[in-house]
Design a protein around this motif. Structure first.
Motif, mmCIF file in Angstrom:
data_model
loop_
_atom_site.group_PDB
_atom_site.id
_atom_site.type_symbol
_atom_site.label_atom_id
_atom_site.label_comp_id
_atom_site.label_asym_id
_atom_site.label_seq_id
_atom_site.Cartn_x
_atom_site.Cartn_y
_atom_site.Cartn_z
ATOM 1 N N UNK A 1 0.818 -1.217 0.000
ATOM 2 C CA UNK A 1 0.000 0.000 0.000
ATOM 3 C C UNK A 1 0.850 1.264 0.000
ATOM 4 N N UNK A 2 2.100 1.148 0.457
ATOM 5 C CA UNK A 2 3.001 2.295 0.514
ATOM 6 C C UNK A 2 3.897 2.369 -0.721
ATOM 7 N N UNK A 3 3.729 1.419 -1.645
ATOM 8 C CA UNK A 3 4.545 1.368 -2.862
ATOM 9 C C UNK A 3 3.621 1.484 -4.076
ATOM 10 N N UNK A 4 3.122 0.379 -4.593
ATOM 11 C CA UNK A 4 2.179 0.453 -5.717
ATOM 12 C C UNK A 4 0.928 1.230 -5.338
ATOM 13 N N UNK A 5 0.443 1.013 -4.120
ATOM 14 C CA UNK A 5 -0.742 1.737 -3.670
ATOM 15 C C UNK A 5 -0.514 3.228 -3.601
ATOM 16 N N UNK A 6 0.688 3.634 -3.169
ATOM 17 C CA UNK A 6 0.990 5.061 -3.098
ATOM 18 C C UNK A 6 0.974 5.681 -4.499
ATOM 19 N N UNK A 7 1.568 4.992 -5.457
ATOM 20 C CA UNK A 7 1.590 5.514 -6.832
ATOM 21 C C UNK A 7 0.165 5.680 -7.355
ATOM 22 N N UNK A 8 -0.674 4.670 -7.125
ATOM 23 C CA UNK A 8 -2.056 4.761 -7.605
ATOM 24 C C UNK A 8 -2.795 5.898 -6.917
ATOM 25 N N UNK A 9 -2.680 5.984 -5.601
ATOM 26 C CA UNK A 9 -3.407 7.020 -4.856
ATOM 27 C C UNK A 9 -2.932 8.422 -5.229
ATOM 28 N N UNK A 10 -1.621 8.584 -5.468
ATOM 29 C CA UNK A 10 -1.110 9.890 -5.884
ATOM 30 C C UNK A 10 -1.657 10.243 -7.262
ATOM 31 N N UNK A 11 -1.712 9.278 -8.154
ATOM 32 C CA UNK A 11 -2.259 9.539 -9.480
ATOM 33 C C UNK A 11 -3.709 9.974 -9.433
ATOM 34 N N UNK A 12 -4.483 9.376 -8.554
ATOM 35 C CA UNK A 12 -5.903 9.718 -8.430
ATOM 36 C C UNK A 12 -6.096 11.186 -8.064
ATOM 37 N N UNK A 13 -5.150 11.742 -7.312
ATOM 38 C CA UNK A 13 -5.249 13.158 -6.946
ATOM 39 C C UNK A 13 -5.181 14.060 -8.177
#
Length: 321
Positions: free
Chosen positions: A282-294
């Motif tokens: 969640x702090x790696x691939x998940x972080x990239x996805x969540x940052x992109x959503x912003x």
């Protein structure tokens, strides 16, 4: 003269940094950990057993403490906790924090740790880095340094402010300890570049329970890797974060580390999965996805892999012991 260091999180990487600083740089190093079996085992043994590439296993005396019993006052904390356990470790350690003069270096994987560290230490005293160094904690009190002496390197950057004498001394000590630090002034670009690296090699090797060399041996490895790299770079560009490499350079780094530096290495996410611990996906691939959503961007491959890792975590409970 080397600075005085306290390692917060005496797992694989924390032990490697601390032992090398102690043995090669002549630094005074203490270790603090919130995993009781690690503290108890090392105390009982009189040190930590250290191997290199599964050979020359020997006992290295170190000073280790639980957070509650430690009262030291180091110049620098080296933080290598897991993202999921960092808040607990910091909270339990706060009684010996002296933020007016102590500095913090963290080389943790993923994103999310800097905000937690900033709760206790000013940005002017925080240095963070990313490590291309393979290390395995075989069990409590037993660590294996992957790669020949001097293998691997780190990129590090101060969070804010000028490059002061304390940061210069940290770099000098790390150099003497054969950790190969490379200093720059791009703080978030440094951190996110390693997240991109891990989002490919850590996650895929974990899902298929393979070594890095086995991943790169696959004919389709480049296609898989570049799909993830391209999504991550698309996110970084939208977020205004300048990474340390180009898209092609990032792939070449993954290829080189997998083929040459650490082909026999199982990444840290796999090590967690294999021991039935939660992963940092969640702090790696998940972080990239969540940052992109912003920024209204769907890094859908990263989200897909994140969910596959969580599926793999969940299905381990059905395995026969």
């Amino acid at each position: 003269m080397a600075l005085k260091y306290t390692v917060l999180g005496a797992g694989a990487m924390g032990l490697r940094f601390g032992v090398l600083l102690q043995e090669l740089a002549g630094a005074k190093v203490d270790f603090v950990d919130n995993w009781a079996p690690q503290v108890e085992t090392i105390k009982q043994q009189g040190g930590v057993y250290v191997s290199r590439d599964h050979e020359n296993r020997h006992l290295v005396p170190i000073n280790i403490y639980s957070p509650e019993e430690y009262e030291g006052d180091p110049d620098v904390f080296i933080v290598f906790a897991k993202q999921m356990t960092l808040s607990d470790l910091l909270q339990r350690s706060a009684h010996f924090f002296r933020p007016d003069h102590q500095y913090v270096f963290s080389g943790m994987n993923g994103m999310g740790h800097i905000e937690k560290i900033n709760y206790y230490f000013p940005k002017e005293h925080v240095v963070a880095g990313t490590c291309l160094i393979g290390t395995v904690l075989n069990k409590a009190g037993d660590v294996d340094f992957i790669g020949k002496p001097g293998a691997g390197s780190i990129n590090l950057a101060p969070q804010v402010g000028e490059l002061d004498e304390r940061v210069k001394q940290i770099v000098e000590d790390f150099t003497t300890a054969n950790i190969n630090p490379h200093l720059n002034d791009n703080f978030y670009g440094t951190l996110l570049t390693k997240v991109v690296f891990n989002s490919v090699i850590n996650t895929i090797c974990t899902l298929f329970e393979i070594q890095m060399g086995q991943f790169i041996d696959y004919d389709g490895a480049e296609k898989l890797g570049k799909q993830l790299i391209n999504e991550a770079f698309d996110v970084a560009e939208r977020a205004g974060i300048q990474l340390l490499s180009t898209r092609e350079e990032e792939w070449q780094t993954i290829k080189y580390v997998s083929e040459v530096t650490n082909p026999l290495h199982y990444p840290s996410m796999y090590q967690d999965m294999s021991k039935n611990r939660p992963t940092e996906v969640d702090y790696i691939n998940g972080y990239i996805y969540d940052l992109g959503k912003k920024y209204n961007y769907e890094a859908s491959t990263h989200d897909f892999l994140r969910n596959l890792v969580h599926l793999a975590e969940n299905t381990r409970k059905f395995r026969q012991n």
